[in-house]
Design a protein around this motif. Structure first.
Motif, PDB file in Angstrom:
ATOM      1  N   ALA A 200       1.062  -1.455  -0.272  1.00 48.46           N
ATOM      2  CA  ALA A 200       0.526   0.052  -0.320  1.00 48.46           C
ATOM      3  C   ALA A 200       1.049   0.998  -0.039  1.00 48.46           C
ATOM      4  O   ALA A 200       0.329   2.326  -0.839  1.00 48.46           O
ATOM      5  N   TYR A 201       2.292   1.610   0.846  1.00 51.05           N
ATOM      6  CA  TYR A 201       2.716   2.700   1.264  1.00 51.05           C
ATOM      7  C   TYR A 201       3.521   2.248  -0.614  1.00 51.05           C
ATOM      8  O   TYR A 201       3.648   3.894  -0.865  1.00 51.05           O
TER       9      TYR A 201
ATOM     10  N   LYS B 227       4.213   6.000  -5.324  1.00 54.69           N
ATOM     11  CA  LYS B 227       3.924   5.755  -6.881  1.00 54.69           C
ATOM     12  C   LYS B 227       3.055   6.688  -7.466  1.00 54.69           C
ATOM     13  O   LYS B 227       2.957   7.133  -8.911  1.00 54.69           O
ATOM     14  N   LEU B 228       1.714   6.985  -6.650  1.00 57.92           N
ATOM     15  CA  LEU B 228       0.147   7.916  -7.094  1.00 57.92           C
ATOM     16  C   LEU B 228       1.221   8.997  -6.701  1.00 57.92           C
ATOM     17  O   LEU B 228       0.800  10.118  -7.677  1.00 57.92           O
TER      18      LEU B 228
ATOM     19  N   GLU C 166       9.346   7.457  -8.567  1.00 58.19           N
ATOM     20  CA  GLU C 166       9.714   5.901  -9.108  1.00 58.19           C
ATOM     21  C   GLU C 166      10.357   5.217  -7.874  1.00 58.19           C
ATOM     22  O   GLU C 166      10.918   5.174  -7.287  1.00 58.19           O
ATOM     23  N   VAL C 167       9.702   3.102  -7.660  1.00 57.62           N
ATOM     24  CA  VAL C 167       9.626   2.747  -6.365  1.00 57.62           C
ATOM     25  C   VAL C 167      10.316   1.508  -7.017  1.00 57.62           C
ATOM     26  O   VAL C 167       9.980   0.718  -7.857  1.00 57.62           O
ATOM     27  N   LEU C 168      10.972   1.161  -6.082  1.00 58.45           N
ATOM     28  CA  LEU C 168      11.701  -0.064  -6.084  1.00 58.45           C
ATOM     29  C   LEU C 168      10.786  -0.857  -5.012  1.00 58.45           C
ATOM     30  O   LEU C 168      11.148  -0.625  -3.806  1.00 58.45           O
TER      31      LEU C 168
ATOM     32  N   ALA D  28      -1.737   6.868 -12.298  1.00 60.99           N
ATOM     33  CA  ALA D  28      -2.588   7.824 -12.174  1.00 60.99           C
ATOM     34  C   ALA D  28      -1.553   8.296 -10.960  1.00 60.99           C
ATOM     35  O   ALA D  28      -0.690   8.364 -10.676  1.00 60.99           O
ATOM     36  N   SER D  29      -2.624   9.921 -11.179  1.00 64.68           N
ATOM     37  CA  SER D  29      -1.852  10.917  -9.613  1.00 64.68           C
ATOM     38  C   SER D  29      -2.511  10.916  -8.893  1.00 64.68           C
ATOM     39  O   SER D  29      -3.780  10.376  -8.542  1.00 64.68           O
TER      40      SER D  29
END
Length: 879
Positions: free
Chosen positions: A64-65, A70-71, A75-77, A729-730
């Protein structure tokens, strides 16, 4: 199984479809050239073969985090892997007459499928397994690097031995006052074995000092690590013990040395062992009676005496079981007047008890019944009498010839040797001529031989595998048959994720320097000491090898609570576990995720509830129905006051949800979103909504739920006609000013509650008219003066205002109210804003009570009602 029509949407069709679409689009893949991604990580799971509810909670929190970040445009690892070595897999394989590798790989396959069914947004291209030779070769490489850096040694040592697991346990793996194995619960024994150690004590000071910099860690975890490191500043000094010469002790309270009336040795001390060979009573105590874990300190008096270096007095020497060989020096000075344990022992043995520290020279404590353990002023201490404890410690350390400042630690070096098969082979060859020799880099990894079921250490039975040649001299030699503690695997795995396919190094240094540390780490509190402490140590050691710029692995940490069943931890042994897959089959992954996240904040335990699961599912059904109704029959209402109220609530919900997600509290974000969906349904039931306002509310709610319920969010996002994935999305932004949102909400809710209370207390069954009266401007100004004023009498301050003073008795009465409530006063909205907010909310009161509602300023209301109106608390009249 629920009927499809009753369910409203088919999670069995929706969830796999969106999972496939995410995978095909590479939605959660992070490229190697990503610029400083947000690193979100859950402690990787042990390969037990089946997800349990604790897994679901842990990985839903991280997922969830990660989706939230990402929203937010990051950029998420967000990788996953498998903690796949360990004794349980070995035991499971023995029970099933198979080998640990096959069993482990089958468990990984099963758990991977289960995780994918939960919709966790991992970058599966970065998946690792610690039992893969291409992973554990780097465990062996690190062992060599640590050896070259002087951080590895082997020595004979008393170790914790689990007779059931038939292996050594680190101190951190021994639990409870009864000292049992952390895995199987078997009482732990003590044995002496040759063991390999990693020198974590070299970093004891840094590990303790740097805890202060970990602001993003829970205080209790930092405290647990501080306690485990156990740094104690004090002094070392020597007592002459009869003909045995000087014996060193460590003490944190050298200021009490004038009260040292006995000397004690551990049963394992060399002098105690020598005495046991000559004295039957001492031998019997050492071999039969000594019980370090006993409730009361016990011991036997010897014929030896020790000379107190401060007083020159001879004091008796005891062998005592509360003195431990591996703590301090295995000897101590007994000060019964100022130590509770020493007091109990001296009382039992008839040793003198003398007070040498007091609150003041005039208040010498009676220590006959209990020790005085605080600092104070020295008494009965020769030339040092009258000196405060802290100063006396410095002076005595300086003045006693053998005394030196010393820091002692509870922390011991990390024993990594394990006498089991399913682990990383230690890359050492034992040569009869050269001694222990490191296996060369080019021969790594040292892989495991074929598994053979046996008692004791399986690798010791692998004769062909053991036989080798010495890398230095070429002569016959044997491989080390111990494997590494599996906590070695998890002490650096977070670094491997940055370059999991690197064949030339454990990790890409440049990328690790850019991507580390982990921004958000999530896992169980049970790992506060072992895994987290070892990871910090290994990170610091790697940094000192100039392979990493960062000295701490995890910037922020959340330790999630347990999932309970009827107040007890879920477990197979208790038979009270709830299968996540059963929940997924019946209600869907989104329902399981939503329930676990809304039930409690991550650090708290919560009870599993079938009712709660059904409630979560019912909400998702209603939300789906609301969106479907909008699509099938778009509203055509006006952009009126009600629409303005709903728009303001949408903005307030966005702000509150963002704060909740930022803080990883989640429950508030989900409660806010559920309330918003409920408000939108009320809006539709009460009137024909304004289409743009209503659609925006739905779209906002979808995005706010997307981190927790990603599948239904994707479905509804598509239903609303949006392009692309909601996962990409944002995060929504408020359209208006939300700085006063909380006060506006509180005003509306307090007013509605006041209406309810009046209706209830007055017994009004069918109210026809509700009049809400907003306080006049002078009362708002009076409130501001009262809040800002430092004067002791607020009424006098108010009367300096000409308009307020002109209100006479009414102003005096209101001033007295402000004076009485001064400590709890809060600022209010401006009168015109308060009026506008309440006007926009009248539909809620009208809907609830079926009455006509009007909001008026005090100047237009009946005087008797208007006088009761106050900022934040309008007056109410019900007819």
């Amino acid at each position: 199984m629920q009927d499809q029509d009753q369910r409203g949407f088919d999670h069995g069709e929706i969830e796999p479809r969106w999972q496939r679409e995410w995978e095909e689009a590479g939605t959660f893949h992070i490229p190697d050239d990503a610029d400083d991604p947000t690193y979100v990580l859950g402690m990787f799971p042990y390969t037990s073969g089946e997800l349990h509810m604790g897994h679901v909670r842990n990985y839903t929190i991280t997922d969830a985090y990660a989706r939230y970040r990402k929203l937010q445009g990051d950029e998420v690892l967000h990788p996953i892997g498998w903690d796949s070595f360990g004794l349980p897999a070995e035991n499971a394989a023995i029970e099933r007459d198979t080998n640990p590798r096959d069993w482990t790989l089958s468990c990984i396959e099963t758990m991977r499928e289960q995780m994918q069914a939960m919709g966790f947004g991992y970058d599966w291209e970065r998946e690792i397994a610690t039992c893969d030779p291409e992973y554990f070769r780097w465990n062996q490489w690190l062992f060599q690097q640590f050896h070259d850096a002087g951080l590895v040694h082997r020595e004979a040592s008393e170790v914790n031995w689990c007779p059931d697991c038939e292996t050594v346990l680190a101190d951190e793996q021994v639990e409870g006052d009864d000292e049992h194995c952390w895995r199987c619960g078997t009482p732990v024994e003590t044995r002496e074995l040759d063991q390999w150690f990693w020198g974590i004590t070299e970093y004891a000071d840094e590990l303790a000092d740097d805890l202060e910099e970990l602001d993003g860690w829970p205080d209790n975890v930092r405290q647990m690590q501080e306690n485990w490191i156990g740094r104690q500043p004090g002094a070392r000094l020597e007592f002459q013990v009869s003909d045995n010469g000087p014996v060193e002790v460590f003490t944190t309270r050298i200021d009490t040395i004038y009260g040292a009336t006995f000397f004690a040795l551990a049963p394992g001390h060399a002098i105690s062992q020598a005495l046991a060979e000559e004295d039957d009573e001492i031998r019997h105590f050492v071999e039969e009676e000594a019980d370090p874990e006993g409730d009361e300190p016990n011991g036997v008096r010897t014929d030896l005496t020790a000379t107190n270096p401060a007083t020159g007095e001879e004091i008796p020497v005891f062998v005592a079981d509360f003195v431990l060989s591996d703590v301090g020096t295995g000897a101590l000075m007994g000060v019964p007047g100022h130590d509770d344990r020493d007091h109990a022992f001296a009382s039992d043995q008839g040793v003198d008890i003398v007070p040498v520290v007091a609150p003041s020279p005039e208040e010498v404590p009676d220590v006959s019944e209990a020790a005085y353990t605080d600092d104070g002023v020295l008494v009965n201490s020769g030339d040092y009498s009258g000196t405060e404890s802290a100063a006396a410690r410095e002076e005595l350390t300086r003045d006693i010839a053998s005394a030196t400042d010393h820091v002692q630690y509870r922390l011991r070096d990390w024993g990594i040797s394990r006498q089991r098969y399913w682990g990383t082979p230690i890359p050492v060859v034992e040569c009869p001529d050269c001694g222990p020799v490191m296996v060369p880099d080019e021969e790594l990894p040292v892989e495991l031989p074929e598994f053979v079921q046996t008692t004791g250490n399986p690798l010791d039975e692998a004769t062909e595998w053991k036989r080798t040649t010495c890398p230095d001299c070429g002569g016959d030699a044997e491989r080390e048959t111990d494997t590494m503690d599996t906590f070695v695997d998890s002490s650096w795995y977070f670094l491997r994720y940055v370059s999991p396919d690197d064949a030339d190094a454990p990790f890409d240094v440049e990328r690790a320097n850019e991507w580390m540390p982990v921004d958000q780490y999530v896992g169980g509190i049970e790992h506060a000491v072992m895994h987290l402490l070892y990871s910090r140590f290994v990170t610091k050691a790697i940094a000192d090898m100039e392979l990493l710029e960062h000295r701490e692995p995890f910037e922020n940490l959340v330790t999630q609570g347990m999932v309970l069943a009827d107040g007890e931890k879920m477990s197979k042994s208790k038979g009270n576990g709830v299968s996540p897959l059963a929940i997924v089959d019946e209600f869907g992954a989104d329902t399981a995720r939503l329930f676990t996240m809304q039930a409690a904040r991550p650090p708290r335990d919560f009870d599993w509830s079938e009712t709660g699961v059904q409630s979560a599912n019912g909400f998702l059904q209603r939300f789906h129905e609301t969106v479907e109704m909008f699509r099938e029959s778009p509203p055509e209402g006006d952009e009126d006051a009600i629409a303005a109220y709903v728009a303001r609530e949408v903005d307030a919900t966005i702000a509150a949800a963002r704060e909740s997600y930022d803080d990883l509290t989640f429950t508030e974000a989900l409660r806010e979103t559920r309330d918003l969906v409920g408000l939108l349904r009320q809006y539709r039931e009460y009137t024909d909504p304004h289409a743009e306002t209503f659609e925006r509310g739905l779209s906002v709610a979808v995005r706010l739920l997307a981190p927790v319920t990603p599948h239904i969010a994707e479905e509804l996002w598509s239903t609303l006609g949006h392009d692309g994935f909601v996962a990409e999305a944002s995060f929504p932004e408020p359209a208006g000013d939300v700085s006063d949102a909380e006060r506006e909400r509180q005003l509306v809710e307090n007013t509605r509650e006041d209406v309810r209370n009046i209706v209830d207390v007055a017994g009004i069954e069918d109210p026809e008219q509700v009049t809400i009266v907003v306080a006049p401007a002078w009362k708002h100004r009076a409130l501001d003066i009262a809040i800002e004023s430092d004067a002791p009498n607020v009424i006098g301050e108010l009367m300096q205002d000409e308009e307020i003073r002109a209100k006479g008795d009414e102003a005096a009465s209101y001033g007295q109210d402000l004076q009485n409530e001064r400590q709890s006063l809060t600022s209010a909205l401006a009168p015109d804003r308060e009026l506008a907010v309440l006007e926009q909310a009248t539909w809620l009161v009208e809907r609830e009570f079926g009455a006509e509602v009007s909001v008026v300023p005090a100047s237009e209301a009946d005087e008797s009602v208007a006088k009761k109106a106050a900022p934040n608390r309008p007056a109410i009249r019900i007819d």
